[in-house]
Scaffold this active site. Sequence first.
Site, PDB file in Angstrom:
ATOM      1  N   HIS A 177       1.100  -1.464   0.137  1.00 15.63           N
ATOM      2  CA  HIS A 177       0.232   0.053   0.048  1.00 15.63           C
ATOM      3  C   HIS A 177       1.083   1.023  -0.083  1.00 15.63           C
ATOM      4  CE1 HIS A 177      -2.867   3.285   1.232  1.00 15.63           C
ATOM      5  NE2 HIS A 177      -3.792   2.055   0.972  1.00 15.63           N
ATOM      6  N   GLU A 221      -4.117   2.342  -7.709  1.00 17.18           N
ATOM      7  CA  GLU A 221      -4.036   3.218  -6.117  1.00 17.18           C
ATOM      8  C   GLU A 221      -3.990   4.754  -6.877  1.00 17.18           C
ATOM      9  OE1 GLU A 221      -6.523   2.111  -2.911  1.00 17.18           O
ATOM     10  OE2 GLU A 221      -4.246   1.478  -2.446  1.00 17.18           O
TER      11      GLU A 221
HETATM   12  P1  PGA Z   1      -9.867   6.243   0.497  1.00 14.45           P
HETATM   13  O1  PGA Z   1      -8.222   5.057   1.386  1.00 14.45           O
HETATM   14  O2  PGA Z   1     -10.706   5.309   0.030  1.00 14.45           O
HETATM   15  O3  PGA Z   1      -9.582   6.823   1.637  1.00 14.45           O
HETATM   16  O4  PGA Z   1      -9.047   6.851  -0.588  1.00 14.45           O
HETATM   17  C1  PGA Z   1      -8.380   4.182  -0.100  1.00 14.45           C
HETATM   18  C2  PGA Z   1      -6.880   3.555   0.350  1.00 14.45           C
HETATM   19  O5  PGA Z   1      -6.103   3.642   1.030  1.00 14.45           O
HETATM   20  O6  PGA Z   1      -7.125   2.125  -0.302  1.00 14.45           O
END
Ligand code: PGA
Length: 236
Positions: A93, A159
């Site tokens: 992540h 992401e």
């Molecule tokens: P968020 O986070 O939906 O709060 O933007 C997503 C993530 O970091 O997995």
Amino acid sequence: MLSVIANWKMYLSLNESCDFLKSFFSQDLPLSKIELLIAPSFPIISIVKKHIGSQSCGLVAQNLCSEASGPFTGEVSGKMLSELGCSHVLVGHSERRILYCESDEIIRKKVNMALQYDLKPIVCVGESYEDYQKKRTSKTLAKQLKAISKLQSLWVAYEPVWAIGSGLVPSIDEIELAANNIKSICNADKVFYGGSVSLKNIDVLCQANGIDGYLVGGVSTKIDDFSQLLFKLSTL
Ligand code: PGA
């Protein structure tokens, strides 16, 4: 079937998690239409497992150690997570990459460790705002996925770092391009989109082809919004 992963990060305490889970699972959730997975922090994994009971919901760890066992104070191994009942684990992540300096090499070791203990790795990738502005998204994804491109049985979450927690999201074209890139580089069984997924933008985000599910952070800790998001997705 669309998959939704609730990434609780370090938001909900033990008591808050129990309150959430009690009311969340007392609803008639659309779990036959959506594949739901919850990623709580380590001390809460067993509690979530207990509340899931016989319902159809996967259990995801947020991280694992790159080593199998040994003198690694504060770390949690793949074997421990597997024995706790986790089926999946988030790896790389951006909060781990940036705040805890996890390199692509460490992430490769973690992915291998996860596979060794039958945990499906959910590898998170995504570009910084600077790379996004300089149109280096494809280059960033290629670099982040290079070391794991030959591995089987992965899920990958796109992401963008600048979209996480910011309320900003990429365009549909950008999401589709990233999903295609990911699928051309590695053997991802599923590709997720993550970053500010909410009730407000889900209708638009759903228009992106090539996305098999969503990784939801902040909103997944808010019971009403998250339940509504699941119901909405189950009708698409
Ligand atoms: P968020 O986070 O939906 O709060 O933007 C997503 C993530 O970091 O997995």
